[in-house]
Design a protein around this motif. Structure first.
Motif, mmCIF file in Angstrom:
data_model
loop_
_atom_site.group_PDB
_atom_site.id
_atom_site.type_symbol
_atom_site.label_atom_id
_atom_site.label_comp_id
_atom_site.label_asym_id
_atom_site.label_seq_id
_atom_site.Cartn_x
_atom_site.Cartn_y
_atom_site.Cartn_z
ATOM 1 N N LYS A 110 45.104 44.017 52.103
ATOM 2 C CA LYS A 110 44.888 43.860 50.904
ATOM 3 C C LYS A 110 44.887 42.255 49.970
ATOM 4 O O LYS A 110 44.205 41.070 49.607
ATOM 5 N N PHE B 30 42.131 39.289 48.272
ATOM 6 C CA PHE B 30 42.354 38.962 46.695
ATOM 7 C C PHE B 30 42.196 37.386 46.037
ATOM 8 O O PHE B 30 42.059 37.151 45.662
ATOM 9 N N ASP C 216 35.304 47.206 51.255
ATOM 10 C CA ASP C 216 36.419 46.521 50.990
ATOM 11 C C ASP C 216 37.329 48.487 52.035
ATOM 12 O O ASP C 216 36.525 49.261 52.062
ATOM 13 N N THR D 140 40.436 52.232 39.363
ATOM 14 C CA THR D 140 40.700 50.656 40.656
ATOM 15 C C THR D 140 40.004 49.968 40.491
ATOM 16 O O THR D 140 41.027 48.642 41.107
ATOM 17 N N GLU D 141 39.107 49.749 40.420
ATOM 18 C CA GLU D 141 37.886 48.737 40.066
ATOM 19 C C GLU D 141 38.257 47.568 38.803
ATOM 20 O O GLU D 141 38.513 46.230 40.023
ATOM 21 N N ASN E 73 42.195 46.256 39.820
ATOM 22 C CA ASN E 73 41.953 45.191 41.553
ATOM 23 C C ASN E 73 41.452 43.497 40.918
ATOM 24 O O ASN E 73 41.981 42.755 40.652
ATOM 25 N N GLU F 84 43.031 39.792 40.834
ATOM 26 C CA GLU F 84 42.188 39.132 40.945
ATOM 27 C C GLU F 84 42.981 38.150 39.921
ATOM 28 O O GLU F 84 42.569 36.529 40.119
ATOM 29 N N TRP G 12 53.922 46.556 44.855
ATOM 30 C CA TRP G 12 53.360 47.258 46.192
ATOM 31 C C TRP G 12 54.046 47.271 47.655
ATOM 32 O O TRP G 12 53.681 48.270 48.808
#
Length: 180
Positions: free
Chosen positions: A20, A24, A95, A118-119, A122, A126, A141
């Motif tokens: 992940k 990114f 994804d 969550t979108e 993310n 980014e 994380w």
């Protein structure tokens, strides 16, 4: 536990999160998988004999170097083959996190809310500057210590704290209504 078993467990534990992180930065599924695989192979070949406590910072340093190499290659490729290079707007990527099955059945409203939040998260991760993104992903994380993150990022512990703090403040500011 043998060194080989411990190393396999370490790699299995970081694989999805490392993927992940790479995704990114490179935004290409296949390239992200290759980067993670290369980083794992280098760790196994060159650093398996190091103490287990050093594997995480070494792995993330290798991963970041591979991501940087990927950007350099892409830039060079784009310059050299710019007249032949075209992106297919119809091509879609999958994804892995989003396509994984849910562990339990949840209410549709809740799932839609979580997916939207969550979108947004993310997208905002980014948008963070690279060093803030690195510090955030490794600290939040991966749970790396400030010292291990500094080692992986090749900077001082103070820089890690600054980058992480700025990332967290930025994410809180932008996402406050979604993550309260």
């Amino acid at each position: 536990m043998s060194e080989r078993v411990a190393l396999n467990q370490f790699l299995a534990g970081v694989e999805k999160r490392a993927y992940k992180m790479a995704l990114f930065r490179v935004r290409d599924v296949d390239e992200a998988m290759d980067i993670v695989q290369d980083a794992m192979m280098i760790l196994v070949r060159k650093y398996a004999s190091k103490p287990e406590a050093q594997w995480a910072p070494l792995f993330y340093r290798i991963l970041q170097n591979r991501i940087t190499d990927s950007h350099r290659k892409a830039t060079l490729r784009a310059r050299l083959f710019s007249m032949f290079y075209s992106e297919d707007p119809d091509e879609t990527t999958t994804d892995v996190i989003q396509s994984a099955p849910d562990g339990y059945a949840a209410e549709p409203d809740f799932q839609v809310g979580i997916q939207d939040a969550t979108e947004k998260l993310n997208a905002e991760v980014e948008r963070l500057p690279m060093r803030q993104q690195q510090a955030f992903l490794m600290r939040a994380w991966e749970g790396l210590s400030v010292a291990d993150t500094a080692l992986a990022m090749r900077c001082s512990q103070g820089s890690v704290k600054t980058h992480y703090s700025r990332a967290v403040h930025r994410l809180r500011e932008v996402l406050k209504e979604d993550w309260l």
